[in-house]
Design a protein around this motif. Structure first.
Motif, mmCIF file in Angstrom:
data_model
loop_
_atom_site.group_PDB
_atom_site.id
_atom_site.type_symbol
_atom_site.label_atom_id
_atom_site.label_comp_id
_atom_site.label_asym_id
_atom_site.label_seq_id
_atom_site.Cartn_x
_atom_site.Cartn_y
_atom_site.Cartn_z
ATOM 1 N N ILE A 57 0.837 -1.201 0.000
ATOM 2 C CA ILE A 57 0.000 0.000 0.000
ATOM 3 C C ILE A 57 0.873 1.252 0.000
ATOM 4 N N TYR A 78 1.218 4.025 -3.107
ATOM 5 C CA TYR A 78 0.841 5.416 -2.840
ATOM 6 C C TYR A 78 2.012 6.360 -3.131
ATOM 7 N N PHE A 116 -7.634 1.626 -1.690
ATOM 8 C CA PHE A 116 -7.306 0.212 -1.537
ATOM 9 C C PHE A 116 -8.496 -0.517 -0.915
ATOM 10 N N ILE A 151 -8.308 2.976 2.942
ATOM 11 C CA ILE A 151 -8.205 1.517 2.944
ATOM 12 C C ILE A 151 -9.545 0.934 3.356
#
Length: 872
Positions: A82, A86, A94, A154
């Motif tokens: 992640i 990014y 995500f 997320i």
């Protein structure tokens, strides 16, 4: 070199398999388009170019699978993925799928709670002020501040809720409404489902990915139209038994066991000379359960010792008993909780969990709580194969009782017990790092199966348990220092005083002595104290009194603090005499080796043979569909690679672990130029760039091979340490037989192999009341010390008494066998058999010990007490 991946690797403390996985993602992320509506065929070829075994994405979008063994750190890897996507690609959205409620709740904490001890984004500066926002299956409909364009988001969903909320087949729920995720959100102006599917940068991460290969899950995930899927699993096989076809990286259990870094060391155990011929199945199972208790209690003691010696939290181990069915589990539960099993000792420490007692999520939660120190369960009885999310770090003993294929059962079960409790790392203490599986009735079959190179069992060790050892009961005891022992004796005398006022007065005196001892032990960092004699200085006494007052004030409120402080002045001289009498003035220091330095010596490349290369023909082959005529078209060289030939080769070389670009750049370019000149001489300058591009990996490999003949590594010496004066003697912790486990040190023990079993007492010159010895040689040496008129005091140092390190990267701690004080010297003694003296380990320990002794002697001579510190 990718600076972002390197920073992430360091911040996340990624292990080697996770580092390699991140490198693969970084490489593919640069080549893949990472957008919706891509040509999957074209993207597939990009991946297959690097991974020949890669067959299909298995989904309607690009999806890459990482097969990584349980316990290596898949959650941290998801966090690293992640962060990289990014920071490098600007991806902000995500979606994380969890296989069950337990993992779902855990992931919400891992990714969304900065105060949680296992929060994965700790140390990532970009997330300090703006941490990722977690949207989950419980808040996605009622949060209105989660959809900003500036933060990483997320989404974390449990697959069961995800499927139930997103079923397209029914279209409506029991009330006639669409599934919740597909209902209109007033804030969004569309359903949450459509919102997710419309994001142009949604990446899906699938934890325990084999759970999402069923048709329903697959269809629902496809509908979200992500730009990339990242699948993580330890078992890359779908529900039909078909292996994944989209694996880009595999670090399986067999490899993890072979590496021996990230998981416990599993061992298959049986009782020595076990004969099942005349035993019923029930009797065999009783033997296995009883022996499992012996192993369990031994492990529990070792974990207790490790915690005490290293000042870390205690880990409470438990046993997993696997039964063939629910009736068998119930029968086993009744036996273990009866008085027939160790007189009912484990009656309240047994948990039966199966489909008859709990739902799966309830079972998983109950299983996870077994890690908590206040959970008193020590035996878990279970039937079904353990599922994902049941991974705990304190499972140390497994007893397979069911009559199915024992080898297969062990292979399936050990993964649940391989997690390591102390930061996921091995401690170096065998029993703290070991998982034991009892296999009395199937031991030969398991060993036979272990001969199969395809079986994970060939990575396991096999041990036979001695019957006498199994019957022995041990307990953890603490051998107090002489000073602490004297205070305990004084405490017992005080307890016999009947007059309350006198008892209070004596108690204050004793507490003052303890407070002085504590303060003096903390005071030796002070510049005015370099030896015990300095404690007699009036100014030091004043400092100690202030230290006592401070310690009493910061601790629990003591109603008698003022009275205790008053007694400090009166008791001070007596305590210093006691300290002087019972402590060996061992200087303390952190003794570590210098960092190992590596380099390549300058040399010229041997170009005689390895660099004679010719260009491969580059043609496009074309065949007519109907007439099958074949013709070829030559490839026109264009701007296929803008890098210079020398840069292509150097970039390959710096991927080698021994090559540091900053240190070796000049040599790298020199050797590369020599190789290119050879290629130009053979083929002409025009063709050389083509040959370099075609053979750059081979050229780099051949240069690297020659470089390794000139690779040098320093032999590090010990750094000059900061030396501090004496410190308190540390208490000893060890195990002792519960019954008849203590012997006088003068007793003759036969056979000699039994010497390490006992605790020995009766010493008058030792700094502790009791000791254990690893051999009869050490016991005899202790006898000599007790009876040598030149010996004033002696000590067997406890772990933590010294901080002397040896071995590669100062990875191992050296604990001397004995410290001996005479009138003019302090000796560090290490009794060894003659045949062991010249071994590498003993010589490295000697080097460490001599370095300590030199630094310690310099300190003592400099500070006015001429004690030589000598290694023998």
């Amino acid at each position: 070199m990718n600076s972002i991946t390197q920073r992430i690797k360091n911040r996340f403390s990624l292990r080697d398999p996770l580092r390699e996985s991140l490198d693969i993602l970084a490489m593919l992320a640069d080549e893949l388009e990472l957008k919706k509506e891509v040509d999957l065929g074209t993207e597939l070829e990009k991946v297959k170019k690097h991974f020949k075994g890669f067959k299909s994405f298995e989904r309607d979008f690009v999806s890459l699978a990482f097969s990584i063994a349980t316990g290596v750190g898949k959650t941290r890897l998801m966090g690293a993925f992640i962060t990289y996507l990014y920071l490098k690609k600007g991806i902000r959205n995500f979606f994380v799928l969890a296989p069950n409620l337990t993992i779902y709740e855990k992931l919400i904490q891992d990714f969304g709670n900065p105060s949680y001890e296992k929060y994965v984004f700790t140390g990532i500066s970009e997330f300090v002020t703006h941490p990722p926002k977690v949207i989950n299956g419980d808040n996605y409909m009622n949060q209105t501040d989660l959809y900003s364009e500036v933060d990483v988001k997320i989404n974390i969903f449990n697959i069961a809720k995800f499927n139930s909320d997103s079923k397209a087949g029914r279209g409506k729920d029991s009330e006639g409404k669409p599934p919740r995720m597909k209902r209109l959100s007033e804030y969004l102006g569309e359903s949450y489902w459509d919102y997710l599917a419309g994001l142009d940068d949604l990446v899906i991460l699938m934890d325990e990915a084999h759970r999402y290969h069923a048709d329903a899950s697959k269809k629902a995930i496809n509908e979200l139209k992500p730009i990339l899927g990242l699948e993580l699993t330890a078992t890359p096989i779908d529900e039909k038994g078909t292996p994944f076809r989209n694996i880009v990286y595999e670090y399986n259990l067999a490899k993890a066991l072979e590496d021996g870094k990230y998981v416990k060391s599993p061992a298959i155990a049986t009782r020595k000379d076990f004969d099942k011929k005349n035993l019923t199945q029930r009797e065999i199972e009783q033997f296995k359960l009883e022996d499992a208790i012996s192993v369990h209690e031994d492990t529990k003691n070792e974990l207790e010792l490790y915690a005490r010696r290293n000042n870390v939290s205690r880990v409470k181990p438990f046993i997993l008993v696997v039964c063939r069915d629910i009736n068998h589990a119930t029968e086993t539960y009744e036996y273990i909780t009866s008085t027939a099993f160790y007189q009912g000792k484990y009656k309240d420490k047994v948990l039966q969990i199966d489909s008859s007692t709990k739902k799966e999520d309830d079972i998983a939660r109950q299983f996870i709580t077994l890690e908590q120190s206040d959970n008193n369960i020590e035996i878990v009885i279970h039937v079904n194969k353990l599922k994902e999310g049941w991974d705990v770090n304190n499972l140390y003993t497994i007893v397979p009782l069911r009559a199915a294929n024992a080898s297969l059962l062990i292979e399936q079960t050990i993964g649940r017990g391989l997690r390591l409790p102390y930061k996921g790392k091995r401690t170096g203490v065998d029993k703290v790092d070991k998982l034991t599986v009892l296999a009395h009735d199937n031991f030969e079959k398991v060993i036979e199966k272990a001969q199969n190179p395809d079986s994970v069992l060939n990575k396991l060790s096999f041990i036979e348990l001695e019957e006498d050892e199994l019957k022995s009961e041990y307990e953890v005891i603490t051998s107090e220092t002489r000073i602490n022992t004297s205070y305990k004796i004084e405490q017992k005398k005080i307890e016999q005083v009947t007059n309350p006022e006198r008892r209070r007065e004596l108690t204050n005196i004793l507490e003052a002595k303890k407070a002085i001892t504590k303060a003096v032990s903390e005071l030796t960092n002070y510049d005015g104290v370099s030896k015990i004699e300095d404690l007699n200085k009036p100014e030091i006494k004043d400092i100690v009194i202030e230290k006592v007052r401070y310690n009493l004030d910061k601790g629990q409120l003591n109603l008698f603090a003022s009275e205790i402080v008053k007694e400090v002045s009166n008791q001070y001289n007596e305590v210093i005499k006691l300290f002087k009498r019972e402590v060996i003035e061992i200087p303390r220091m952190d003794l570590v080796l210098e960092e190992v330095k590596t380099w390549f010596e300058d040399f010229d490349l041997d170009i005689t043979f390895d660099f004679t290369l010719t260009a491969m023909e580059q043609e496009i082959i074309r065949m007519g569909i109907k007439d099958h005529k074949i013709d070829t078209i030559g490839v026109k060289e264009g701007a296929l690679d803008s890098r210079l030939p020398k840069d292509m080769i150097v970039l390959e070389l710096i991927n080698k672990p021994e090559v540091d670009y900053d240190e070796s750049a000049e040599l790298l370019y020199k050797l590369t130029n020599q190789a290119i000149i050879k290629i130009e001489d053979d083929n002409g300058k025009e063709k050389a760039p083509i040959i370099v591009r075609q053979y750059r990996k081979l050229i780099a490999e051949r240069i690297y091979k020659q470089m390794m003949f000139h690779f040098k590594m320093s032999n590090p010496e010990y750094q000059i340490p900061r030396v501090l004066p004496f410190t308190e003697i540390i208490n000893w912790n060890f195990t002792s037989l519960k019954h008849d486990g203590k012997k006088h040190y003068t007793e003759i023990i036969q056979p000699l192999s039994l010497v390490p079993k006992y605790v020995y007492h009766g010493f008058e010159k030792a700094c502790h009341e009791e000791y254990k010895f690893d051999s009869n040689t050490e016991k005899d040496f202790a006898f000599i010390l007790e009876n040598d008129i030149d010996v004033i005091k002696w000590l067997r140092p406890a772990e933590g008494q010294f901080r002397i390190y040896w071995g590669r990267n100062s990875s191992r701690k050296y604990i001397p066998d004995f410290i001996v004080e005479t009138e003019d010297s302090i000796f560090m003694c290490e009794p060894k058999r003659e045949k062991d003296v010249e071994t590498e380990e003993v010589q490295l320990k000697k080097k460490a010990a001599l370095s300590y002794c030199r630094n310690a002697t310099n300190f003592t001579l400099k500070n006015g007490y001429p004690l030589k510190i000598v290694w023998l």
